[in-house]
Design an enzyme around this catalytic site. Structure first.
Site, short mmCIF file in Angstrom:
data_model
loop_
_atom_site.label_atom_id
_atom_site.label_comp_id
_atom_site.label_asym_id
_atom_site.label_seq_id
_atom_site.Cartn_x
_atom_site.Cartn_y
_atom_site.Cartn_z
N THR A 13 0.82 -1.21 0.00
CA THR A 13 0.00 0.00 0.00
C THR A 13 0.86 1.27 0.00
O THR A 13 0.77 2.10 -0.91
CB THR A 13 -0.93 -0.02 1.24
OG1 THR A 13 -1.68 -1.22 1.19
CG2 THR A 13 -1.86 1.16 1.25
N ALA A 43 11.97 -3.97 -3.98
CA ALA A 43 11.79 -5.37 -3.58
C ALA A 43 10.36 -5.56 -3.10
O ALA A 43 9.87 -4.80 -2.25
CB ALA A 43 12.77 -5.74 -2.47
N LYS A 105 7.48 2.42 12.83
CA LYS A 105 7.40 2.93 14.21
C LYS A 105 7.81 1.90 15.24
O LYS A 105 8.46 2.21 16.23
CB LYS A 105 6.00 3.46 14.51
CG LYS A 105 4.90 2.45 14.33
CD LYS A 105 3.77 2.94 13.48
CE LYS A 105 4.25 3.09 12.05
NZ LYS A 105 3.21 3.42 11.09
N ILE A 136 1.43 13.89 8.76
CA ILE A 136 1.66 15.11 9.56
C ILE A 136 3.16 15.23 9.84
O ILE A 136 3.76 14.31 10.39
CB ILE A 136 0.90 15.04 10.90
CG1 ILE A 136 -0.60 14.84 10.68
CG2 ILE A 136 1.17 16.29 11.72
CD1 ILE A 136 -1.40 14.62 11.97
N GLY A 187 -12.35 -2.63 6.30
CA GLY A 187 -10.93 -2.35 6.14
C GLY A 187 -10.40 -1.17 6.95
O GLY A 187 -9.28 -0.70 6.71
N ASP A 201 0.44 0.31 18.92
CA ASP A 201 0.86 1.21 17.84
C ASP A 201 0.99 2.64 18.39
O ASP A 201 1.97 3.34 18.11
CB ASP A 201 -0.17 1.14 16.70
CG ASP A 201 0.10 2.14 15.60
OD1 ASP A 201 1.01 1.91 14.79
OD2 ASP A 201 -0.61 3.18 15.56
N LYS A 205 4.46 5.20 18.75
CA LYS A 205 4.52 6.58 18.25
C LYS A 205 4.74 7.57 19.40
O LYS A 205 5.52 8.52 19.27
CB LYS A 205 3.22 6.90 17.50
CG LYS A 205 3.04 6.05 16.24
CD LYS A 205 1.61 6.15 15.72
CE LYS A 205 1.41 5.34 14.45
NZ LYS A 205 0.00 5.22 14.06
N1 HSE Z 1 -2.64 1.30 12.21
C1 HSE Z 1 -2.29 2.67 12.37
C2 HSE Z 1 -3.51 3.49 12.69
C3 HSE Z 1 -1.62 3.27 11.17
O1 HSE Z 1 -4.61 2.96 12.77
O2 HSE Z 1 -3.36 4.68 12.87
C4 HSE Z 1 -0.20 2.87 11.04
O3 HSE Z 1 0.53 3.29 12.14
#
Ligand code: HSE
Length: 439
Positions: A13, A43, A105, A136, A187, A201, A205
């Site tokens: 993506t 790749a 990340k 951002i 999705g 996640d 960050k």
């Molecule tokens: N899965 C993350 C989100 C995006 O939902 O913000 C990639 O860091």
């Protein structure tokens, strides 16, 4: 014109987005930078995998080592993700002295110091703007735009999946499980969703932001992290009634010192929090990300945009590619270091040291004296109650009792809640969310 050759590992993506947008705006970038950018190899997992934008077939290989070992490639873009093979790829590229641009990340958060050391050893440059908040430019802003500032607070809505789910729960009065299932179907959430929903996640960050803002590397294990599974429709509704919205926040805040003996430090946490609905962050809806940064010189600032996806993330990757190209053109040494450890004695405060306000919901037996029993425990712990709601019209064995709590240390709050939970008049586990006034 000077030319910088690019190799990329990962043609899904984001990778196809980077390729597409460089095709579209490459001439513009060359005009702005005075450097021509050209892909040499990409790749991919498979030549024919579904991708939102096509990638030129002759550039593709299924062997990532061909990218890393190509002597004509100056910049390697890593878009594989995770801390496994991606780490091997990044270290291999850095060891060859190649510039690396990554959106990873998890890797930067978990292995930042090791990667910075590897880059320093070989004299290579490393860029990771796309690792936080997608499109951002928050890393560039913290490191460069706000270089003259000390940061008293950063509040980030850094996970689009969680923000999408919480937004729909608020606007539709829907349950967490139903919205998650629908988000997965369309999705907007991964299957399994744990990395996003459980806050990991956001933790990666937030750790990166905290490290850059405070000049010591924040080990991700030190970041207290709660996801959004505990947010229910009923709490979303009571929060709204009280003038608040529940958001999953990445929080980086200079801690309030509890006593003359306690040491200053930085709170680095991820949790769902009540924020005032009138605050601009409460209006950040859907998959959008936002970052609210308070600097001692600049004051309050707000960044808003898409935190993920083929286009927004490509924008950040290409911004790093542009910086990389300019640094290469100007002799090879990066103008801005990936991370500068300027606060070696910095520390993350333990959760129990954190002082905040709270929203608490108990299920209680509806009889006289219940509120007094609960208030007595809070009173004995020197925890002040700022407001109480017990909505009318609830039927059944127990009724909800909602308390808003003044500033209190987490340790005192935790102990008081444990005592209250043991009262026979309190049914089930008390629900607790922190309240961030954003003041
Ligand atoms: N899965 C993350 C989100 C995006 O939902 O913000 C990639 O860091």
């Amino acid at each position: 014109m000077h030319q910088v050759n690019l190799g990329m590992i990962g043609g899904g993506t984001v990778g196809s987005g980077v390729f597409h947008h460089l095709q579209q705006n490459g001439d513009l970038m060359a005009a702005r930078l005075g450097v021509k950018l050209a892909f040499r190899k990409i790749a991919v997992k498979a030549f024919e995998e579904p991708r939102p934008y096509p990638i030129t077939r002759s550039l593709m290989t299924t062997d990532w080592q061909e990218v890393v070992n190509d002597p004509q490639i100056h910049v390697v873009i890593e878009l594989v993700g995770g801390t496994g093979i991606a780490k091997t790829m990044v270290l291999a590229a850095l060891a060859q002295g190649k510039t690396v641009v990554t959106a990873n990340k998890a890797l930067i958060s978990a292995c930042g110091p090791e990667l910075f050391a590897a880059a320093k050893k070989s004299g290579a440059n490393l860029y990771f703007e796309a690792s936080v908040c997608g499109g951002i430019p928050i890393i560039k802003s913290l490191r460069e735009g706000f270089v003259a500032n000390q940061f008293s607070a950063i509040y980030g809505i850094v996970n689009g999946t969680c923000n999408y789910i919480l937004t729909r729960m608020k606007l539709e009065g829907a349950d967490f499980g139903a919205v998650l299932a629908d988000a997965q179907k369309h999705g907007y959430a991964e299957t399994p969703p744990d990395l996003d929903i459980d806050g990991h996640d956001a933790q990666h960050k937030t750790g990166i932001l905290a490290s850059l803002a405070h000049g010591f590397w924040v080990d991700h294990h030190q970041i207290h992290t709660e996801g959004i599974r505990s947010v229910s429709k009923i709490d979303m509704q009571f929060a709204q009634q009280l003038g608040y919205t529940i958001k999953l926040l990445g929080i980086v805040k200079q801690s309030k010192v509890q006593s003359p003996k306690s040491k200053a430090g930085v709170q680095v946490s991820v949790y769902p929090a009540l924020i005032p609905s009138a605050h601009v962050l409460a209006s950040v809806n859907g998959v959008f990300n936002a970052c609210f940064v308070r600097g001692d010189v600049v004051g309050d600032t707000l960044f808003y945009g898409r935190g993920a996806g083929k286009d927004a993330t490509a924008s950040a990757v290409l911004s790093d590619v542009a910086d990389a190209a300019l640094d290469l053109k100007n002799g090879g040494k990066a103008r801005v270091q990936p991370f500068v450890a300027h606060a070696k004695a910095g520390r993350v405060v333990a959760l129990d040291e954190i002082i905040s306000q709270y929203y608490v919901r108990f299920d209680v037996v509806d009889k006289p004296g219940v509120l007094a029993k609960i208030a007595a425990i809070f009173g004995a712990a020197k925890i002040g109650i700022s407001s109480v709601i017990q909505p009318e019209g609830h039927e059944g064995e127990s009724v909800p009792l909602i308390l808003m709590i003044h500033d209190a240390p987490n340790a005192a709050m935790r102990k008081a809640l444990a005592k209250i939970a043991k009262l026979p008049v309190v049914k089930g586990k008390p629900v607790m969310f922190r309240v961030e006034s954003l003041q």
